[in-house]
Write a protein that holds these residues in place. Structure first.
Motif, short mmCIF file in Angstrom:
data_model
loop_
_atom_site.label_atom_id
_atom_site.label_comp_id
_atom_site.label_asym_id
_atom_site.label_seq_id
_atom_site.Cartn_x
_atom_site.Cartn_y
_atom_site.Cartn_z
N ALA A 152 0.81 -1.21 0.00
CA ALA A 152 0.00 0.00 0.00
C ALA A 152 0.84 1.26 0.00
O ALA A 152 1.97 1.27 0.50
N HIS A 154 0.01 5.63 0.64
CA HIS A 154 -1.02 6.57 1.09
C HIS A 154 -1.29 7.62 0.02
O HIS A 154 -0.40 7.93 -0.79
N LEU A 178 -2.91 -1.37 -2.78
CA LEU A 178 -3.94 -0.52 -2.16
C LEU A 178 -3.50 0.93 -2.12
O LEU A 178 -2.33 1.22 -1.88
N ARG A 179 -4.47 1.82 -2.33
CA ARG A 179 -4.28 3.25 -2.11
C ARG A 179 -5.09 3.61 -0.87
O ARG A 179 -6.29 3.40 -0.83
N MET A 180 -4.41 4.14 0.14
CA MET A 180 -5.08 4.37 1.43
C MET A 180 -5.12 5.85 1.75
O MET A 180 -4.11 6.54 1.63
N GLU A 182 -5.19 7.91 4.83
CA GLU A 182 -5.00 7.76 6.29
C GLU A 182 -5.70 8.91 6.97
O GLU A 182 -5.34 10.07 6.78
N ASP A 185 -2.81 9.63 11.05
CA ASP A 185 -1.53 8.92 11.04
C ASP A 185 -0.66 9.34 12.23
O ASP A 185 0.55 9.12 12.23
N ASP A 190 4.75 5.58 9.21
CA ASP A 190 4.34 5.95 7.85
C ASP A 190 4.39 7.46 7.63
O ASP A 190 5.02 7.95 6.70
N ASP A 246 -8.96 0.24 -3.39
CA ASP A 246 -9.13 1.53 -2.76
C ASP A 246 -9.75 1.29 -1.38
O ASP A 246 -10.57 0.39 -1.22
N MET A 247 -9.37 2.10 -0.40
CA MET A 247 -10.03 2.02 0.90
C MET A 247 -10.48 3.43 1.22
O MET A 247 -9.83 4.17 1.93
N CYS A 252 -15.38 1.16 5.40
CA CYS A 252 -14.65 -0.08 5.10
C CYS A 252 -14.48 -0.95 6.34
O CYS A 252 -14.27 -2.15 6.24
N ALA A 321 -12.61 -3.62 1.03
CA ALA A 321 -11.95 -2.66 0.14
C ALA A 321 -12.67 -2.66 -1.20
O ALA A 321 -13.32 -3.64 -1.55
#
Ligand code: CA
Length: 324
Positions: A152, A154, A178-180, A182, A185, A190, A246-247, A252, A321
């Protein structure tokens, strides 16, 4: 923190980050965090981290193998390998440190005068991250969660950095990418890496408190691919099919609201529609109480789940997701 390796020396060094920890059973004792540095001339620096949470095994295994096999003559730049960054947690098989209860991925930027866990974070934040160009922190679900294997990145405000991180996550080559977004954070490694402008890739490669042959293979291939993509090691990327996910929001995540037997109605990888039943929770101790049914809050792929046969209020039961 006292490193026993010289980060500027050429060749391959095995050593420790030696952290003073005076205690009842060792008055002048230290925490010994294993480290390997492989340097071979001009080029970028990669920092590979495992064991940020001590009950996750794919990262430590893949990084140990790299420390055993990577040769300085094959490296253009520098590779810093930390298989078990939260060494006290790893030695105890726990997510958090048994010394201070610290969750290493919630205490960044750390505190050089703080607890053991805060001092590990401070050294990573103040010394390791600044000397690195690309950082990969290999996570899994630990003992309590299990995930379909994904790498993933961000969603970041800086378009150039965003594209660079997304390209690295794709190059990792996990079955899912995955593209997250956040939402919070704070305290995470991260964000510390991303705010420093570096390329960052994270993963969730399985879990349930164990390593699988399939997921350790993904970790080993992924780290090698990152070295090739950054031109630190020569070779061709091992490209494998990946599904982009995608999230996009809070819906989710599905949390339990009662205590009982966790009765999953679908397994990881299932495709769900909003309103579908995901799982039931049977209240423990008597037979005349109805089960709580967990309903999918959105359409999606069943990406992550609670592991234990028992579940309690507030536990993350399921993560969905969206396929892109
Ligand atoms: Ca983790």
């Amino acid at each position: 923190m006292i490193p026993t390796v010289d980060f500027d020396a050429p060749g391959k060094q095995h050593g420790f980050l030696r952290l003073p920890h005076s205690r009842d059973d060792s008055a002048w004792g230290h925490v010994m965090i294993p480290i390997c540095v492989v340097s071979g001339g001009q080029g970028p620096t990669a920092l590979f981290i495992g064991g940020t949470h001590g009950d996750e095994y794919e990262g430590p295994i893949a990084i140990r193998e790299l420390a055993a096999t990577l040769r300085p003559e094959d490296v253009s730049g520098r590779v810093i390998l930390l298989p078990t960054l939260n060494e006290p947690a790893f030695a105890a098989g726990l997510r958090c440190s048994p010394i201070d209860g610290g969750n290493l991925n919630r205490v960044f930027p750390g505190d050089a005068r703080g607890t053991v866990t805060e001092r590990i974070a401070a050294f990573a934040n103040d010394s390791l991250i600044p000397m690195s160009d690309i950082v990969c922190d290999i996570h899994t679900g630990g003992r309590t969660l299990d995930f379909l294997p994904f790498a993933a990145s961000h969603i970041l405000a800086d378009a150039e950095q965003d594209a660079r991180c997304a390209a690295a996550a794709r190059a990792f080559g996990a079955p899912y990418t995955l593209r997250m977004l956040e939402i919070d954070d704070s305290g995470m490694l991260d964000g510390a890496v991303e705010r420093a402008g570096k390329t960052f890739v994270t993963t969730e490669l399985g879990g349930a408190g164990m390593a699988r042959a399939s997921t350790t293979a993904i970790a080993k291939r992924g780290l090698r691919n990152l070295l090739i993509q950054k031109e630190i090691v020569e070779g061709d990327l091992i490209e494998t099919p990946t599904q982009q996910l995608d999230m996009p929001g809070d819906d989710c995540f599905h949390f339990a609201e009662s205590f009982g037997l966790f009765d999953p109605l679908v397994d990881l990888g299932a495709t769900l529609k909003r309103g579908d039943a995901l799982a039931r929770i049977w209240p423990h101790g008597r037979t005349d109480v109805a089960a709580e049914t967990l309903i999918a809050k959105r359409d999606g792929l069943f990406l992550g789940r609670h592991v234990s046969g028992l579940i309690k209020p507030g536990d993350c039961a399921a993560v969905l997701a969206s396929p892109c």
